[in-house]
Design a protein around this motif. Sequence first.
Motif, PDB file in Angstrom:
ATOM      1  N   ARG A  79       0.839  -1.206   0.000  1.00 32.26           N
ATOM      2  CA  ARG A  79       0.000   0.000   0.000  1.00 32.26           C
ATOM      3  C   ARG A  79       0.871   1.253   0.000  1.00 32.26           C
ATOM      4  O   ARG A  79       1.975   1.264   0.516  1.00 32.26           O
ATOM      5  N   TRP A  80       0.320   2.290  -0.588  1.00 32.52           N
ATOM      6  CA  TRP A  80       0.951   3.600  -0.642  1.00 32.52           C
ATOM      7  C   TRP A  80       0.337   4.454   0.453  1.00 32.52           C
ATOM      8  O   TRP A  80      -0.887   4.565   0.547  1.00 32.52           O
ATOM      9  N   ASP A  81       1.161   5.031   1.308  1.00 32.48           N
ATOM     10  CA  ASP A  81       0.674   5.920   2.352  1.00 32.48           C
ATOM     11  C   ASP A  81       0.867   7.354   1.869  1.00 32.48           C
ATOM     12  O   ASP A  81       2.002   7.817   1.725  1.00 32.48           O
ATOM     13  N   LYS A  82      -0.245   8.013   1.619  1.00 30.02           N
ATOM     14  CA  LYS A  82      -0.213   9.365   1.062  1.00 30.02           C
ATOM     15  C   LYS A  82       0.447  10.350   2.029  1.00 30.02           C
ATOM     16  O   LYS A  82       1.183  11.245   1.606  1.00 30.02           O
ATOM     17  N   GLN A  85       4.147   9.461   2.145  1.00 34.22           N
ATOM     18  CA  GLN A  85       4.715   9.393   0.798  1.00 34.22           C
ATOM     19  C   GLN A  85       5.670   8.203   0.681  1.00 34.22           C
ATOM     20  O   GLN A  85       6.772   8.313   0.147  1.00 34.22           O
ATOM     21  N   LYS A  86       5.207   7.046   1.203  1.00 35.36           N
ATOM     22  CA  LYS A  86       6.023   5.837   1.173  1.00 35.36           C
ATOM     23  C   LYS A  86       5.154   4.612   0.882  1.00 35.36           C
ATOM     24  O   LYS A  86       3.974   4.590   1.174  1.00 35.36           O
ATOM     25  N   TRP A  87       5.814   3.601   0.323  1.00 32.11           N
ATOM     26  CA  TRP A  87       5.211   2.293   0.113  1.00 32.11           C
ATOM     27  C   TRP A  87       5.456   1.443   1.343  1.00 32.11           C
ATOM     28  O   TRP A  87       6.549   1.456   1.904  1.00 32.11           O
ATOM     29  N   SER A 104      10.112   5.090  -0.336  1.00 37.25           N
ATOM     30  CA  SER A 104       9.381   5.943  -1.272  1.00 37.25           C
ATOM     31  C   SER A 104       9.316   5.304  -2.665  1.00 37.25           C
ATOM     32  O   SER A 104       8.466   5.653  -3.473  1.00 37.25           O
ATOM     33  N   LEU A 106       8.684   1.793  -4.739  1.00 37.17           N
ATOM     34  CA  LEU A 106       8.088   0.474  -4.580  1.00 37.17           C
ATOM     35  C   LEU A 106       9.128  -0.632  -4.720  1.00 37.17           C
ATOM     36  O   LEU A 106       9.150  -1.578  -3.931  1.00 37.17           O
TER      37      LEU A 106
END
Length: 125
Positions: A79-82, A85-87, A104, A106
Amino acid sequence: MLTPEQSATLIAKGISADKASGQGERTYKTVELQNGSIKRVFDGYAPIFTLADVCSLLPKEIEQDTIMCENDVCPISMRWDKNCQKWFVGYDLVPRPVGVGVDSELIDALFSTLCWVIEKNFLKK
Protein backbone atom coordinates in the motif's frame (compact mmCIF):
# COMPACT_ATOMS: atom_id res chain seq x y z
CA MET A 1 15.03 -2.24 -11.75
CA LEU A 2 17.11 -3.03 -8.72
CA THR A 3 20.60 -1.62 -8.52
CA PRO A 4 23.50 -3.91 -9.44
CA GLU A 5 24.37 -4.08 -5.72
CA GLN A 6 20.82 -5.12 -4.74
CA SER A 7 20.77 -7.73 -7.50
CA ALA A 8 24.12 -9.10 -6.31
CA THR A 9 22.72 -9.27 -2.76
CA LEU A 10 19.79 -11.42 -3.92
CA ILE A 11 22.16 -13.73 -5.81
CA ALA A 12 24.39 -13.99 -2.72
CA LYS A 13 21.29 -14.92 -0.68
CA GLY A 14 20.59 -17.83 -3.04
CA ILE A 15 18.31 -16.43 -5.74
CA SER A 16 19.35 -17.82 -9.12
CA ALA A 17 20.77 -15.24 -11.51
CA ASP A 18 18.60 -16.91 -14.18
CA LYS A 19 15.54 -15.33 -12.53
CA ALA A 20 16.81 -11.82 -13.40
CA SER A 21 15.45 -10.56 -16.71
CA GLY A 22 17.35 -7.27 -16.81
CA GLN A 23 20.90 -6.66 -17.93
CA GLY A 24 23.45 -4.41 -16.29
CA GLU A 25 27.02 -3.65 -17.25
CA ARG A 26 29.17 -5.89 -19.38
CA THR A 27 31.20 -8.48 -17.49
CA TYR A 28 34.55 -9.93 -18.49
CA LYS A 29 36.49 -13.02 -17.51
CA THR A 30 40.22 -13.46 -17.49
CA VAL A 31 41.65 -16.06 -19.86
CA GLU A 32 45.24 -17.22 -19.88
CA LEU A 33 46.54 -17.71 -23.41
CA GLN A 34 49.00 -20.45 -24.50
CA ASN A 35 51.86 -17.96 -24.63
CA GLY A 36 51.28 -17.12 -20.95
CA SER A 37 49.70 -13.74 -21.51
CA ILE A 38 46.35 -12.88 -19.96
CA LYS A 39 43.40 -11.49 -21.87
CA ARG A 40 40.02 -10.17 -20.73
CA VAL A 41 37.16 -11.71 -22.69
CA PHE A 42 33.54 -10.53 -22.77
CA ASP A 43 31.48 -12.89 -20.58
CA GLY A 44 27.99 -11.38 -20.81
CA TYR A 45 26.03 -8.87 -18.78
CA ALA A 46 25.52 -8.57 -15.04
CA PRO A 47 22.06 -9.88 -14.12
CA ILE A 48 19.63 -7.23 -12.86
CA PHE A 49 16.28 -8.03 -11.24
CA THR A 50 13.32 -6.00 -12.48
CA LEU A 51 10.16 -5.02 -10.62
CA ALA A 52 8.34 -7.92 -12.29
CA ASP A 53 11.11 -10.34 -11.27
CA VAL A 54 10.94 -9.31 -7.61
CA CYS A 55 7.13 -9.50 -7.58
CA SER A 56 7.23 -13.02 -9.06
CA LEU A 57 9.75 -14.16 -6.42
CA LEU A 58 7.77 -12.94 -3.41
CA PRO A 59 5.35 -15.50 -1.95
CA LYS A 60 1.76 -14.32 -2.32
CA GLU A 61 1.14 -15.58 1.22
CA ILE A 62 3.07 -17.08 4.11
CA GLU A 63 2.06 -19.32 7.00
CA GLN A 64 2.80 -17.91 10.42
CA ASP A 65 1.55 -18.41 13.96
CA THR A 66 -0.56 -15.39 14.92
CA ILE A 67 -2.55 -14.47 17.99
CA MET A 68 -5.61 -15.80 16.14
CA CYS A 69 -4.32 -19.32 15.43
CA GLU A 70 -1.37 -21.50 14.48
CA ASN A 71 -0.29 -21.71 10.85
CA ASP A 72 -2.42 -18.74 9.88
CA VAL A 73 -2.26 -17.85 6.16
CA CYS A 74 -1.08 -14.26 5.83
CA PRO A 75 -1.39 -12.56 2.41
CA ILE A 76 1.10 -10.10 1.01
CA SER A 77 0.09 -6.48 1.33
CA MET A 78 1.28 -3.47 -0.65
CA ARG A 79 0.00 0.00 0.00
CA TRP A 80 0.95 3.60 -0.64
CA ASP A 81 0.67 5.92 2.35
CA LYS A 82 -0.21 9.36 1.06
CA ASN A 83 0.75 11.12 4.31
CA CYS A 84 4.21 9.52 4.57
CA GLN A 85 4.71 9.39 0.80
CA LYS A 86 6.02 5.84 1.17
CA TRP A 87 5.21 2.29 0.11
CA PHE A 88 4.55 -0.30 2.82
CA VAL A 89 5.06 -3.92 1.75
CA GLY A 90 4.67 -6.91 4.06
CA TYR A 91 2.43 -9.73 5.16
CA ASP A 92 -0.84 -9.13 7.01
CA LEU A 93 -0.42 -10.71 10.42
CA VAL A 94 -2.55 -10.07 13.46
CA PRO A 95 -2.05 -7.76 15.30
CA ARG A 96 0.22 -5.97 12.76
CA PRO A 97 2.01 -6.59 9.45
CA VAL A 98 5.54 -8.00 9.61
CA GLY A 99 8.40 -8.20 7.16
CA VAL A 100 7.56 -4.73 6.06
CA GLY A 101 9.68 -2.94 3.51
CA VAL A 102 9.11 0.79 3.70
CA ASP A 103 10.43 3.15 1.04
CA SER A 104 9.38 5.94 -1.27
CA GLU A 105 10.20 3.62 -4.21
CA LEU A 106 8.09 0.47 -4.58
CA ILE A 107 11.01 -1.60 -5.93
CA ASP A 108 13.08 -0.82 -2.82
CA ALA A 109 10.23 -1.71 -0.45
CA LEU A 110 9.73 -4.99 -2.34
CA PHE A 111 13.48 -5.70 -2.22
CA SER A 112 13.54 -5.24 1.58
CA THR A 113 10.56 -7.54 1.98
CA LEU A 114 12.13 -10.18 -0.28
CA CYS A 115 15.32 -10.07 1.80
CA TRP A 116 13.20 -10.57 4.94
CA VAL A 117 11.37 -13.50 3.31
CA ILE A 118 14.69 -15.15 2.41
CA GLU A 119 16.17 -14.61 5.88
CA LYS A 120 13.06 -16.09 7.56
CA ASN A 121 13.06 -19.11 5.18
CA PHE A 122 9.61 -18.34 3.75
CA LEU A 123 10.86 -18.57 0.17
CA LYS A 124 9.87 -21.85 -1.45
CA LYS A 125 12.78 -23.19 -3.50
